[in-house]
Write a protein that holds these residues in place. Structure first.
Motif, PDB file in Angstrom:
ATOM      1  N   ARG A  80       0.846  -1.194   0.000  1.00 39.53           N
ATOM      2  CA  ARG A  80       0.000   0.000   0.000  1.00 39.53           C
ATOM      3  C   ARG A  80       0.876   1.237   0.000  1.00 39.53           C
ATOM      4  NH1 ARG A  80      -5.731  -1.002   1.082  1.00 39.53           N
ATOM      5  NH2 ARG A  80      -5.850   1.235   1.389  1.00 39.53           N
ATOM      6  N   PRO A  81       0.473   2.264  -0.752  1.00 41.86           N
ATOM      7  CA  PRO A  81       1.254   3.511  -0.763  1.00 41.86           C
ATOM      8  C   PRO A  81       1.269   4.174   0.614  1.00 41.86           C
ATOM      9  CG  PRO A  81      -0.416   3.506  -2.500  1.00 41.86           C
ATOM     10  CD  PRO A  81      -0.673   2.308  -1.642  1.00 41.86           C
ATOM     11  N   VAL A  82       2.378   4.791   0.931  1.00 41.02           N
ATOM     12  CA  VAL A  82       2.483   5.593   2.146  1.00 41.02           C
ATOM     13  C   VAL A  82       1.839   6.940   1.823  1.00 41.02           C
ATOM     14  CG1 VAL A  82       4.081   6.752   3.722  1.00 41.02           C
ATOM     15  CG2 VAL A  82       4.566   4.423   2.922  1.00 41.02           C
ATOM     16  N   PRO A  83       0.830   7.356   2.609  1.00 37.68           N
ATOM     17  CA  PRO A  83       0.128   8.604   2.303  1.00 37.68           C
ATOM     18  C   PRO A  83       1.079   9.792   2.160  1.00 37.68           C
ATOM     19  CG  PRO A  83      -0.952   7.441   4.111  1.00 37.68           C
ATOM     20  CD  PRO A  83       0.335   6.724   3.834  1.00 37.68           C
ATOM     21  N   GLY A  84       0.944  10.485   1.041  1.00 43.61           N
ATOM     22  CA  GLY A  84       1.731  11.692   0.819  1.00 43.61           C
ATOM     23  C   GLY A  84       3.185  11.463   0.459  1.00 43.61           C
ATOM     24  N   MET A  85       3.573  10.200   0.239  1.00 46.51           N
ATOM     25  CA  MET A  85       4.974   9.922  -0.094  1.00 46.51           C
ATOM     26  C   MET A  85       5.029   9.051  -1.358  1.00 46.51           C
ATOM     27  SD  MET A  85       6.679   9.332   3.639  1.00 46.51           S
ATOM     28  CE  MET A  85       8.104  10.405   3.543  1.00 46.51           C
ATOM     29  N   PRO A  86       5.056   9.691  -2.513  1.00 45.11           N
ATOM     30  CA  PRO A  86       5.095   8.929  -3.757  1.00 45.11           C
ATOM     31  C   PRO A  86       6.273   7.956  -3.796  1.00 45.11           C
ATOM     32  CG  PRO A  86       4.866  11.281  -4.192  1.00 45.11           C
ATOM     33  CD  PRO A  86       5.126  11.119  -2.720  1.00 45.11           C
ATOM     34  N   ARG A  87       6.036   6.807  -4.378  1.00 48.04           N
ATOM     35  CA  ARG A  87       7.051   5.770  -4.583  1.00 48.04           C
ATOM     36  C   ARG A  87       7.474   5.069  -3.300  1.00 48.04           C
ATOM     37  NH1 ARG A  87      11.833   7.575  -8.025  1.00 48.04           N
ATOM     38  NH2 ARG A  87      12.099   5.343  -7.984  1.00 48.04           N
ATOM     39  N   ARG A  88       6.743   5.258  -2.208  1.00 52.22           N
ATOM     40  CA  ARG A  88       7.026   4.522  -0.978  1.00 52.22           C
ATOM     41  C   ARG A  88       5.801   3.682  -0.635  1.00 52.22           C
ATOM     42  NH1 ARG A  88      10.389   8.712   2.825  1.00 52.22           N
ATOM     43  NH2 ARG A  88      11.470   9.719   1.104  1.00 52.22           N
ATOM     44  N   THR A  89       6.057   2.438  -0.291  1.00 53.97           N
ATOM     45  CA  THR A  89       4.954   1.546   0.028  1.00 53.97           C
ATOM     46  C   THR A  89       5.241   0.768   1.305  1.00 53.97           C
ATOM     47  OG1 THR A  89       5.876  -0.233  -1.330  1.00 53.97           O
ATOM     48  CG2 THR A  89       4.287   1.232  -2.400  1.00 53.97           C
ATOM     49  N   MET A  90       4.154   0.354   1.945  1.00 51.06           N
ATOM     50  CA  MET A  90       4.254  -0.511   3.113  1.00 51.06           C
ATOM     51  C   MET A  90       4.335  -1.944   2.591  1.00 51.06           C
ATOM     52  SD  MET A  90       1.074   1.144   5.198  1.00 51.06           S
ATOM     53  CE  MET A  90       0.465   2.630   4.393  1.00 51.06           C
ATOM     54  N   ASP A  91       5.144  -2.782   3.214  1.00 52.67           N
ATOM     55  CA  ASP A  91       5.215  -4.177   2.778  1.00 52.67           C
ATOM     56  C   ASP A  91       3.881  -4.877   3.034  1.00 52.67           C
ATOM     57  OD1 ASP A  91       7.881  -3.879   2.004  1.00 52.67           O
ATOM     58  OD2 ASP A  91       8.624  -4.495   3.972  1.00 52.67           O
ATOM     59  N   ILE A  92       3.369  -4.718   4.239  1.00 55.19           N
ATOM     60  CA  ILE A  92       2.098  -5.315   4.649  1.00 55.19           C
ATOM     61  C   ILE A  92       1.334  -4.226   5.395  1.00 55.19           C
ATOM     62  CG2 ILE A  92       0.992  -7.076   6.085  1.00 55.19           C
ATOM     63  CD1 ILE A  92       3.576  -8.769   5.731  1.00 55.19           C
ATOM     64  N   ALA A  93       0.051  -4.090   5.086  1.00 52.95           N
ATOM     65  CA  ALA A  93      -0.747  -3.063   5.755  1.00 52.95           C
ATOM     66  C   ALA A  93      -2.057  -3.657   6.250  1.00 52.95           C
ATOM     67  CB  ALA A  93      -1.036  -1.915   4.791  1.00 52.95           C
ATOM     68  N   PHE A  94      -2.453  -3.181   7.410  1.00 52.10           N
ATOM     69  CA  PHE A  94      -3.764  -3.455   7.981  1.00 52.10           C
ATOM     70  C   PHE A  94      -4.467  -2.092   8.024  1.00 52.10           C
ATOM     71  CE2 PHE A  94      -1.000  -6.771   9.454  1.00 52.10           C
ATOM     72  CZ  PHE A  94      -1.781  -7.923   9.410  1.00 52.10           C
ATOM     73  N   PRO A  95      -5.046  -1.654   6.892  1.00 55.47           N
ATOM     74  CA  PRO A  95      -5.565  -0.283   6.800  1.00 55.47           C
ATOM     75  C   PRO A  95      -6.652   0.037   7.825  1.00 55.47           C
ATOM     76  CG  PRO A  95      -5.607  -1.358   4.653  1.00 55.47           C
ATOM     77  CD  PRO A  95      -5.209  -2.385   5.648  1.00 55.47           C
ATOM     78  N   GLY A  96      -7.520  -0.909   8.126  1.00 56.50           N
ATOM     79  CA  GLY A  96      -8.583  -0.646   9.083  1.00 56.50           C
ATOM     80  C   GLY A  96      -8.067  -0.335  10.470  1.00 56.50           C
TER      81      GLY A  96
END
Length: 138
Positions: A42-58
Protein backbone atom coordinates in the motif's frame (compact mmCIF):
# COMPACT_ATOMS: atom_id res chain seq x y z
CA UNK A 1 28.34 12.10 -6.00
CA UNK A 2 30.12 8.84 -6.89
CA UNK A 3 28.38 6.24 -9.02
CA UNK A 4 28.06 2.48 -8.86
CA UNK A 5 31.48 0.96 -9.42
CA UNK A 6 30.52 -0.53 -12.77
CA UNK A 7 27.58 -1.01 -15.14
CA UNK A 8 27.45 -4.65 -14.00
CA UNK A 9 26.99 -3.60 -10.37
CA UNK A 10 24.31 -1.10 -11.38
CA UNK A 11 22.46 -3.77 -13.40
CA UNK A 12 22.68 -6.27 -10.55
CA UNK A 13 21.29 -3.72 -8.09
CA UNK A 14 18.36 -2.94 -10.39
CA UNK A 15 17.40 -6.63 -10.37
CA UNK A 16 17.53 -6.90 -6.57
CA UNK A 17 14.14 -8.03 -5.27
CA UNK A 18 12.38 -5.38 -3.23
CA UNK A 19 8.99 -7.10 -3.06
CA UNK A 20 7.93 -10.63 -2.29
CA UNK A 21 11.26 -11.54 -0.70
CA UNK A 22 11.59 -14.89 1.06
CA UNK A 23 11.23 -13.37 4.57
CA UNK A 24 8.18 -11.37 3.46
CA UNK A 25 6.55 -14.43 1.87
CA UNK A 26 7.15 -16.53 5.00
CA UNK A 27 5.49 -13.89 7.21
CA UNK A 28 2.58 -13.48 4.80
CA UNK A 29 1.93 -17.22 4.65
CA UNK A 30 1.87 -17.49 8.44
CA UNK A 31 -0.36 -14.44 8.82
CA UNK A 32 -2.81 -15.81 6.28
CA UNK A 33 -2.80 -19.27 7.86
CA UNK A 34 -3.63 -17.64 11.21
CA UNK A 35 -6.68 -15.97 9.64
CA UNK A 36 -5.28 -12.44 9.31
CA UNK A 37 -6.21 -10.48 6.22
CA UNK A 38 -4.02 -7.64 5.06
CA UNK A 39 -3.11 -5.57 2.05
CA UNK A 40 0.20 -5.62 0.21
CA UNK A 41 2.41 -2.78 -0.94
CA UNK A 42 0.00 0.00 0.00
CA UNK A 43 1.25 3.51 -0.76
CA UNK A 44 2.48 5.59 2.15
CA UNK A 45 0.13 8.60 2.30
CA UNK A 46 1.73 11.69 0.82
CA UNK A 47 4.97 9.92 -0.09
CA UNK A 48 5.09 8.93 -3.76
CA UNK A 49 7.05 5.77 -4.58
CA UNK A 50 7.03 4.52 -0.98
CA UNK A 51 4.95 1.55 0.03
CA UNK A 52 4.25 -0.51 3.11
CA UNK A 53 5.22 -4.18 2.78
CA UNK A 54 2.10 -5.31 4.65
CA UNK A 55 -0.75 -3.06 5.76
CA UNK A 56 -3.76 -3.45 7.98
CA UNK A 57 -5.57 -0.28 6.80
CA UNK A 58 -8.58 -0.65 9.08
CA UNK A 59 -6.32 -0.63 12.10
CA UNK A 60 -3.72 1.64 10.57
CA UNK A 61 -0.86 -0.77 11.11
CA UNK A 62 2.07 -0.67 8.67
CA UNK A 63 4.59 -3.51 8.58
CA UNK A 64 8.04 -3.32 7.02
CA UNK A 65 10.40 -6.28 6.64
CA UNK A 66 13.79 -4.68 6.15
CA UNK A 67 16.78 -6.38 4.58
CA UNK A 68 19.85 -6.37 6.81
CA UNK A 69 22.23 -5.07 4.16
CA UNK A 70 20.01 -2.48 2.51
CA UNK A 71 18.56 -0.99 5.69
CA UNK A 72 21.56 -1.04 8.03
CA UNK A 73 20.83 -3.84 10.51
CA UNK A 74 22.96 -3.21 13.62
CA UNK A 75 23.82 -6.93 13.81
CA UNK A 76 24.44 -7.82 10.17
CA UNK A 77 25.08 -4.67 8.15
CA UNK A 78 28.28 -4.61 6.15
CA UNK A 79 30.08 -1.85 4.28
CA UNK A 80 31.48 -2.88 0.92
CA UNK A 81 35.09 -1.89 0.50
CA UNK A 82 34.92 -1.35 -3.27
CA UNK A 83 33.44 2.09 -3.95
CA UNK A 84 32.95 2.53 -0.20
CA UNK A 85 31.95 6.20 -0.28
CA UNK A 86 29.16 5.56 -2.79
CA UNK A 87 27.84 2.60 -0.78
CA UNK A 88 27.95 4.51 2.52
CA UNK A 89 25.90 7.36 1.03
CA UNK A 90 23.45 4.94 -0.57
CA UNK A 91 22.87 2.95 2.62
CA UNK A 92 22.68 6.12 4.75
CA UNK A 93 19.99 7.47 2.41
CA UNK A 94 18.06 4.22 2.77
CA UNK A 95 18.12 4.48 6.57
CA UNK A 96 17.16 8.15 6.45
CA UNK A 97 14.26 7.35 4.11
CA UNK A 98 13.09 4.59 6.50
CA UNK A 99 13.07 7.03 9.42
CA UNK A 100 11.24 9.67 7.38
CA UNK A 101 8.63 7.12 6.27
CA UNK A 102 8.07 5.96 9.84
CA UNK A 103 7.73 9.55 11.07
CA UNK A 104 5.19 10.34 8.35
CA UNK A 105 3.06 7.28 9.07
CA UNK A 106 3.09 7.91 12.83
CA UNK A 107 2.04 11.53 12.20
CA UNK A 108 -0.86 10.17 10.11
CA UNK A 109 -1.97 7.96 13.00
CA UNK A 110 -0.43 4.66 11.90
CA UNK A 111 1.37 2.18 14.13
CA UNK A 112 4.61 1.19 12.40
CA UNK A 113 6.18 -2.23 12.93
CA UNK A 114 9.66 -2.79 11.50
CA UNK A 115 11.39 -6.14 11.47
CA UNK A 116 14.76 -7.34 10.20
CA UNK A 117 14.91 -10.10 7.62
CA UNK A 118 16.85 -12.31 10.06
CA UNK A 119 14.07 -12.32 12.67
CA UNK A 120 12.18 -15.63 12.79
CA UNK A 121 8.92 -15.39 10.84
CA UNK A 122 7.00 -17.00 13.70
CA UNK A 123 8.14 -14.29 16.12
CA UNK A 124 7.37 -11.53 13.62
CA UNK A 125 3.86 -12.91 13.11
CA UNK A 126 3.30 -13.22 16.86
CA UNK A 127 4.18 -9.54 17.33
CA UNK A 128 2.05 -8.43 14.37
CA UNK A 129 -0.92 -10.48 15.63
CA UNK A 130 -0.61 -8.92 19.07
CA UNK A 131 -0.57 -5.41 17.56
CA UNK A 132 -3.63 -6.21 15.43
CA UNK A 133 -5.50 -7.59 18.45
CA UNK A 134 -4.59 -4.60 20.62
CA UNK A 135 -5.38 -1.84 18.14
CA UNK A 136 -9.00 -0.92 17.48
CA UNK A 137 -10.26 -0.17 14.00
CA UNK A 138 -9.64 3.42 12.91
Amino acid sequence: MPHASSPAVSARMSRQANRNTDPEMAVRRLLHAAGHRYRLHRPVPGMPRRTMDIAFPGRRIAVFLDGCFWHGCPQHATSPKANGEWWRRKLDRNMSRDAETTERLVAEGWQVLRFWEHEPAEEVVRRIARAVADRPRA
